[in-house]
Design an enzyme around this catalytic site. Structure first.
Site, short mmCIF file in Angstrom:
data_model
loop_
_atom_site.label_atom_id
_atom_site.label_comp_id
_atom_site.label_asym_id
_atom_site.label_seq_id
_atom_site.Cartn_x
_atom_site.Cartn_y
_atom_site.Cartn_z
N VAL A 59 0.76 -1.05 0.08
CA VAL A 59 0.17 -0.10 -0.15
C VAL A 59 0.83 1.35 0.21
O VAL A 59 0.72 2.17 -0.75
CB VAL A 59 -0.78 0.03 1.20
CG1 VAL A 59 -1.79 0.99 1.05
CG2 VAL A 59 -1.73 -1.38 1.05
N LYS B 85 -11.98 -6.13 12.27
CA LYS B 85 -12.86 -5.42 11.36
C LYS B 85 -14.25 -5.21 12.03
O LYS B 85 -15.05 -4.15 11.93
CB LYS B 85 -12.75 -5.75 9.84
CG LYS B 85 -11.50 -5.71 9.11
CD LYS B 85 -11.51 -6.41 8.01
CE LYS B 85 -10.18 -6.11 7.07
NZ LYS B 85 -9.93 -7.24 6.07
N GLY C 210 -1.85 -15.22 -4.61
CA GLY C 210 -1.41 -13.85 -3.94
C GLY C 210 -2.57 -13.49 -3.06
O GLY C 210 -2.37 -12.35 -2.29
P1 NAP Z 1 3.61 -4.84 3.62
O1 NAP Z 1 3.75 -4.77 2.09
O2 NAP Z 1 4.19 -5.68 4.63
O3 NAP Z 1 4.53 -3.53 3.91
C1 NAP Z 1 5.03 -2.98 5.19
C2 NAP Z 1 5.97 -1.66 5.00
O4 NAP Z 1 6.45 -1.18 6.21
C3 NAP Z 1 7.24 -2.12 4.34
O5 NAP Z 1 7.81 -1.27 3.30
C4 NAP Z 1 8.34 -2.18 5.57
O6 NAP Z 1 9.61 -2.00 5.28
C5 NAP Z 1 7.78 -1.32 6.49
N1 NAP Z 1 7.93 -1.47 7.97
C6 NAP Z 1 7.78 -2.60 8.66
N2 NAP Z 1 8.09 -2.49 9.81
C7 NAP Z 1 8.65 -1.28 9.78
C8 NAP Z 1 9.46 -0.79 10.84
N3 NAP Z 1 9.63 -1.48 12.08
N4 NAP Z 1 10.18 0.50 10.69
C9 NAP Z 1 9.95 0.99 9.44
N5 NAP Z 1 9.39 0.37 8.37
C10 NAP Z 1 8.68 -0.72 8.87
O7 NAP Z 1 2.27 -4.23 3.95
P2 NAP Z 1 0.98 -3.79 3.41
O8 NAP Z 1 0.23 -4.87 2.95
O9 NAP Z 1 1.33 -2.61 2.48
O10 NAP Z 1 -0.15 -3.32 4.66
C11 NAP Z 1 0.21 -2.06 5.10
C12 NAP Z 1 -1.05 -1.73 6.19
O11 NAP Z 1 -2.23 -1.55 5.44
C13 NAP Z 1 -1.35 -3.00 7.12
O12 NAP Z 1 -1.70 -2.34 8.44
C14 NAP Z 1 -2.22 -3.68 6.54
O13 NAP Z 1 -3.27 -4.19 7.41
C15 NAP Z 1 -3.16 -2.50 5.58
N6 NAP Z 1 -3.95 -3.04 4.63
C16 NAP Z 1 -3.17 -3.68 3.71
C17 NAP Z 1 -3.97 -4.02 2.53
C18 NAP Z 1 -3.33 -4.60 1.40
O14 NAP Z 1 -4.30 -5.25 0.43
N7 NAP Z 1 -2.04 -4.95 1.53
C19 NAP Z 1 -5.46 -3.62 2.55
C20 NAP Z 1 -6.37 -3.12 3.69
C21 NAP Z 1 -5.32 -2.78 4.71
P3 NAP Z 1 10.54 -2.73 4.11
O15 NAP Z 1 9.83 -2.59 2.78
O16 NAP Z 1 11.83 -2.23 3.94
O17 NAP Z 1 10.35 -4.07 4.86
#
Ligand code: NAP
Length: 443
Positions: free
Chosen positions: A17, A206, A188
């Site tokens: 995201v 949720k 995925g």
């Molecule tokens: P993701 O792909 O796992 O990305 C997480 C990001 O956060 C990565 O860039 C990671 O860095 C960074 N990160 C993690 N821990 C960190 C830390 N301690 N310090 C600094 N950076 C850190 O997650 P996502 O799927 O984008 O989801 C993000 C949020 O959106 C979550 O809360 C999820 O529940 C919510 N969400 C996601 C979706 C979806 O479709 N993906 C839908 C609805 C809601 P690195 O890249 O360097 O590892």
């Protein structure tokens, strides 16, 4: 003409995201500035590893591992890291330093939402979280703003795309749970460890968020009754189909009457349920999400769309970001989280709904009458019974069946009465086994 100073936006996370949000902020800089009345300046993107590959191009100089300093210099902090720690500390830091916060972190909100909302209210900051439920689907704002003058009675939500994909595949392709999960993983839709999805944890988070908003009451995630889809079989799904239902993992948030005191309460639960094929939720296929809201004045409303996906979820995040930015420009106190109603949260035993029970029974005279008595003894009224005689097992004499399958639909009854009925059925000498008990919703 834009007169307001640029607003400093800090992004925490550049994964699925976050990387899309960064790209949208950079690509649509001018248009966003015109909409907001101030420039939105992406001042930095905190990640764990600045050298990790990204799905969009983020200028190297924006990437940092120092989230702390980034937060302290921001007007708006957008948290897209996920998880509880350190996201919780970062958001507390952002709010106490006066920044507004946008987050998609349902896990954090469902567990520490009240703490964060209290800090936001205390310091006069805003906490936006449209993307935390239903990805791209606008549901938080409709509940918080559009329906603020109405009374929400019930929410039925398909809020987990992975499980909807799996159940839909079992229904439409006749696949097994294991087979459908394997395909979901390959495409995925499911993570390597699918526990949070298939055991209903994600949907429960949720449900807690939706119930809290809808009923103006803090509903902690621990108060959400949770059952996942792991016990759902292909046979159940196909039997449901024959009877005019689909099996869906539902988040049900509703107002109830306490059976003991007669006072009003609320409940939130997540479990597989039979939904009639005529209900709009039955037409939610694949990994899509939908939230069906029943409100006193508005009647029934359904919000439908992509429940996940980096770009889709980024749309909801951007909407929040624009709202937060406008508040900086226009001023005003913003919306405080409303938990004034403080309605008691009732346990699952107080829930009143319909059920469909499938039993394998021995073929003996008077079986139906005995079973009907067990239902009426526990105050559960039977609406319909269908019986199919099982084919004789090898060794059973020709013309003699080994038993029958009974599918019993009930009128509305409390969970407590139903549980007592099922316990009696399981103990009964005429019942070979209770094959399944499913709640029926949306009738
Ligand atoms: P993701 O792909 O796992 O990305 C997480 C990001 O956060 C990565 O860039 C990671 O860095 C960074 N990160 C993690 N821990 C960190 C830390 N301690 N310090 C600094 N950076 C850190 O997650 P996502 O799927 O984008 O989801 C993000 C949020 O959106 C979550 O809360 C999820 O529940 C919510 N969400 C996601 C979706 C979806 O479709 N993906 C839908 C609805 C809601 P690195 O890249 O360097 O590892």
């Amino acid at each position: 003409m834009i007169e307001y100073r640029n607003l400093r936006v800090a992004l925490l996370g550049a994964g699925s995201v976050g990387a899309q949000v960064a790209a949208l902020l950079l690509e649509h800089r001018d248009e966003l500035a015109a909409r907001v009345g101030a420039g939105l300046e992406l001042v930095g993107v905190a990640v764990r590893d600045v050298d990790a590959p990204r799905t969009t191009e983020i200028p190297r100089e924006l990437l940092t591992t120092d989230a702390h300093s980034l937060i302290l210099g921001a007007d708006i902090v957008v948290e897209l890291m996920g998880g509880i720690d350190p996201a919780r500390e970062y958001l507390k830091l952002a709010l106490t330093s006066g920044a507004d916060v946008v987050t998609a972190n349902k896990a954090l909100l469902a567990t520490h939402g009240p703490e964060l909302f209290a800090i936001a209210e205390q310091v006069g900051a805003q906490l936006y979280y449209e993307a935390a439920v239903g990805g791209a689907i606008p549901i938080i704002r409709p509940l918080r703003d559009s329906l603020a003058g109405d009374r929400v009675d019930r929410i039925l939500g398909i809020v987990n795309g992975t499980t909807n994909y799996i159940l839909d595949r079992m229904d439409r392709e006749g696949d097994t749970l294991e087979g459908a999960l394997a395909v979901a993983t390959e495409l995925g839709y499911a993570e390597a460890d699918p526990t949070a999805d298939i055991e209903g944890y994600d949907a429960a988070q949720k449900a807690a968020i939706l119930a809290s908003l809808a009923f103006h009451t803090t509903v902690p995630v621990d108060a959400v009754h949770r059952e996942g889809i792991t016990a759902v079989t292909r046979d159940q799904v196909l039997a449901a189909q024959r009877n005019g239902f689909v099996v869906k993992l539902l988040a049900v948030c509703e107002r109830l009457t306490d059976p003991d005191t007669g006072a009003e309460g609320v409940s939130a639960r997540v479990h597989p349920a039979l939904v009639p094929t005529s209900h709009p939720l039955a037409a939610v296929h694949g990994a899509n999400n939908a939230v069906f809201v029943e409100a006193h004045a508005a009647g029934s409303l359904m919000f439908y769309g992509a429940g996940a996906g980096g770009l889709q979820t980024a749309s909801a995040v951007m909407g929040d970001l624009v709202s937060a930015a406008r508040r900086h420009v226009v001023g005003g106190p913003g919306v405080a989280e409303s938990t004034h109603a403080n309605v008691p949260i009732l346990p699952i035993s107080s829930v009143v709904t319909r059920y469909q029970i499938t039993l394998q029974v021995f073929d003996r005279p008077g079986v139906l009458a005995q079973i009907a008595t067990m239902f009426s003894d526990h105050g559960v009224s039977v609406e319909a019974v269908s019986q199919s005689v099982r084919t004789a097992e090898p060794g059973v004499q020709a013309g003699e069946s080994s038993g029958a399958t009974l599918v019993i639909g009930t009128h509305r009854a409390t969970e407590a009465s139903l549980a007592a009925t099922v316990a009696a059925l399981a103990d009964s000498p005429v019942v070979e086994r209770v094959e399944s008990v499913l709640r029926v919703e949306g009738l």
